[in-house]
Design an enzyme around this catalytic site. Structure first.
Site, PDB file in Angstrom:
ATOM      1  N   ASN A 118       0.692  -1.096  -0.084  1.00  0.00           N
ATOM      2  CA  ASN A 118      -0.123   0.089   0.087  1.00  0.00           C
ATOM      3  C   ASN A 118       0.776   1.272  -0.076  1.00  0.00           C
ATOM      4  O   ASN A 118       1.414   1.834   1.309  1.00  0.00           O
ATOM      5  CB  ASN A 118      -0.855   0.123   1.305  1.00  0.00           C
ATOM      6  CG  ASN A 118      -1.861   1.444   1.392  1.00  0.00           C
ATOM      7  OD1 ASN A 118      -1.763   2.081   0.217  1.00  0.00           O
ATOM      8  ND2 ASN A 118      -2.430   1.615   2.328  1.00  0.00           N
ATOM      9  N   ASP A 177      -2.942  -1.772   9.044  1.00  0.00           N
ATOM     10  CA  ASP A 177      -3.844  -2.780   9.200  1.00  0.00           C
ATOM     11  C   ASP A 177      -4.787  -2.843   8.186  1.00  0.00           C
ATOM     12  O   ASP A 177      -5.541  -4.081   8.208  1.00  0.00           O
ATOM     13  CB  ASP A 177      -4.309  -2.815  10.587  1.00  0.00           C
ATOM     14  CG  ASP A 177      -3.418  -2.895  11.963  1.00  0.00           C
ATOM     15  OD1 ASP A 177      -2.721  -3.850  11.644  1.00  0.00           O
ATOM     16  OD2 ASP A 177      -3.525  -2.251  12.650  1.00  0.00           O
TER      17      ASP A 177
END
Length: 468
Positions: A118, A177
């Site tokens: 990401n 997360d």
């Protein structure tokens, strides 16, 4: 130690640094030789892999800093280190490589990984962490990798939902997360979810909130660093992970970390406007929210775990069930949630107003936030002290905190006490599940309504790569 543990698998003469020495591999995975003293590598813990270079064998290892004689002044706790052995002949080389490979294969390590990176999370450092820390270790371990950069929110869920899982031994998230949560939701949205959710998942900390990686590594006393996380994945140890189903009507969301409403959710979501500050944005905005403290009306119902039955007032499930929530979104296939009859449980209820309600599935909500219950009617100075205590879990000692363990949970969120026209935010695993009227960015579409919802747990449903 049993005799079979130290029995010799292979013993041969090799040359190391122009010196001939016996090299042995024993059944307990110890590789021993002499090089300026007795040397030993534990294959499972320290050996990443090996390569053949002409007549030599190069062992690629990872060592604790204190095990390395010269480490060049680095501050890292783990050091990559190579050991080069030259067997006496081609046959000796072949046999030694064969036994090394057999032993490594017996450890059931992953050989093919899909890696989500990401590039937008946290301080936008995931791409650099992948290049500097993740890729070199996986290459040393001879792991084949397929890299997928996430392009937008829910991209990882979309990819996972349509993925050919037979091509991989695990899925790794180099991120905070949020990508892990997307992957779990993608696996459980598949028609073959029963098999898909068995896919081992790995976390490499590279976001603002790294609660899952911190929880895993802290359980064995290791720092929350990318290199330690990658080693956990390479070594292939696995542990189960509970998955919570958040339900409203027929709308479902699957959670693996935390659920919050009130102050904690407000801090997590509203502090996004200060995202440029990195993790410091949480502390900065927490102080603002304490100074301008909000209280929320509402109530919670729960099935207490053993030892927590004295909290709250008895109530029946039928009186608090969220089954009548309006405008549900329907899921046509995938995991339906735990198959339990909630009418058979003994439910309890606590009414607000609340400062915050916080449920946790793992000990750490972030690298410096340890576990969270809920608080109400708390003076601001005591609340500030409690927020400081989040760094080590001492907040649960506060008389203003009620700490419970529950098997199932229902929240009926209400408006702010000071302004009944405004509601709050419900934050699940760092993502907004629903927003009340007048809340931060309340015009944005959310998965659920700001209304009664239910949370149930399926123990051990998912699987994680783990240091243990």
């Amino acid at each position: 130690m049993e005799e079979s543990d130290t029995s010799i698998i292979i013993s041969d003469q090799v040359t190391v640094n122009k010196t001939t020495t016996p090299l042995t591999l024993t059944a307990d995975g110890k590789l021993r030789w002499t090089d300026r003293g007795q040397r030993c590598l534990t294959v499972e813990k320290q050996v990443l892999g090996f390569v053949i270079e002409g007549t030599k064998i190069r062992i690629k290892a990872i060592l604790d800093k204190e095990d390395v004689i010269s480490c060049g002044g680095t501050t890292d706790t783990l050091i990559r280190n190579d050991f080069v052995f030259q067997p006496q002949n081609e046959e000796s080389q072949r046999v030694l490589c064969h036994h090394l490979r057999d032993y490594l294969d017996s450890l059931a390590r992953p050989k093919r990984l899909l890696i989500f990176v990401n590039p937008f999370g946290g301080k936008k450092s995931a791409s650099k962490i992948f290049v500097d820390d993740v890729k070199p270790l996986l290459e040393d371990a001879d792991v084949q990798i397929t890299v997928q950069e996430t392009k937008h929110q829910l991209h990882a869920k979309e990819v996972t939902r349509g993925l050919d899982l037979s091509k991989y031994d695990g899925i790794v998230c180099v991120s905070g997360d949020g990508v892990l949560v997307e992957v779990v939701n993608g696996l459980l949205a598949r028609e073959d979810w029963r098999d898909a959710i068995k896919m081992p998942l790995g976390m490499v900390p590279a976001g603002t909130s790294n609660g899952m990686a911190k929880s895993l590594l802290d359980s064995v006393g290791e720092p929350c660093k990318a290199s330690n996380a990658v080693l956990s994945i390479i070594r292939g140890h696995r542990r189960s992970l509970d998955v919570a189903t958040v339900l409203q009507g027929e709308t479902k969301f699957f959670s693996v970390l935390m659920f919050s409403w009130g102050m904690i959710a407000d801090i997590d979501i509203e502090s996004e406007k200060y995202r440029w500050m990195g993790s410091a944005r949480m502390d900065f905005y927490a102080l603002q929210r304490i100074i301008h403290l909000r209280h929320y009306n509402g109530c919670i119902a729960f099935v207490p775990a053993p030892g927590y039955e004295s909290y709250g007032e008895p109530i029946t499930y039928s009186s608090v069930s969220p089954s009548n929530s309006e405008q549900p979104l329907k899921i046509q296939h995938g995991y339906p949630g735990p198959d339990v009859d909630l009418n058979n449980f003994d439910w309890r209820m606590i009414s607000g107003p609340f400062v915050s309600v916080w449920l946790h599935n793992v000990p750490w909500g972030g690298e410096d936030v340890m576990a969270a219950p809920h608080a109400k009617d708390c003076p601001k100075l005591s609340l500030l002290a409690m927020m400081t205590g989040l760094k080590n879990g001492d907040h649960i000692k506060s008389p203003y905190v009620i700490y419970l363990k529950v098997k199932a949970f229902i929240l009926e969120p209400g408006p702010r006490v000071d302004d009944p026209a405004k509601g709050g935010i419900i934050d699940v695993d760092g993502e907004v599940l629903c927003r009340g009227n007048g809340s931060y960015k309340c015009d944005q579409k959310t998965l659920m309504n700001y209304d009664k919802l239910q949370l149930t747990i399926d123990q051990g449903l998912a699987t994680l790569f783990s240091p243990l």
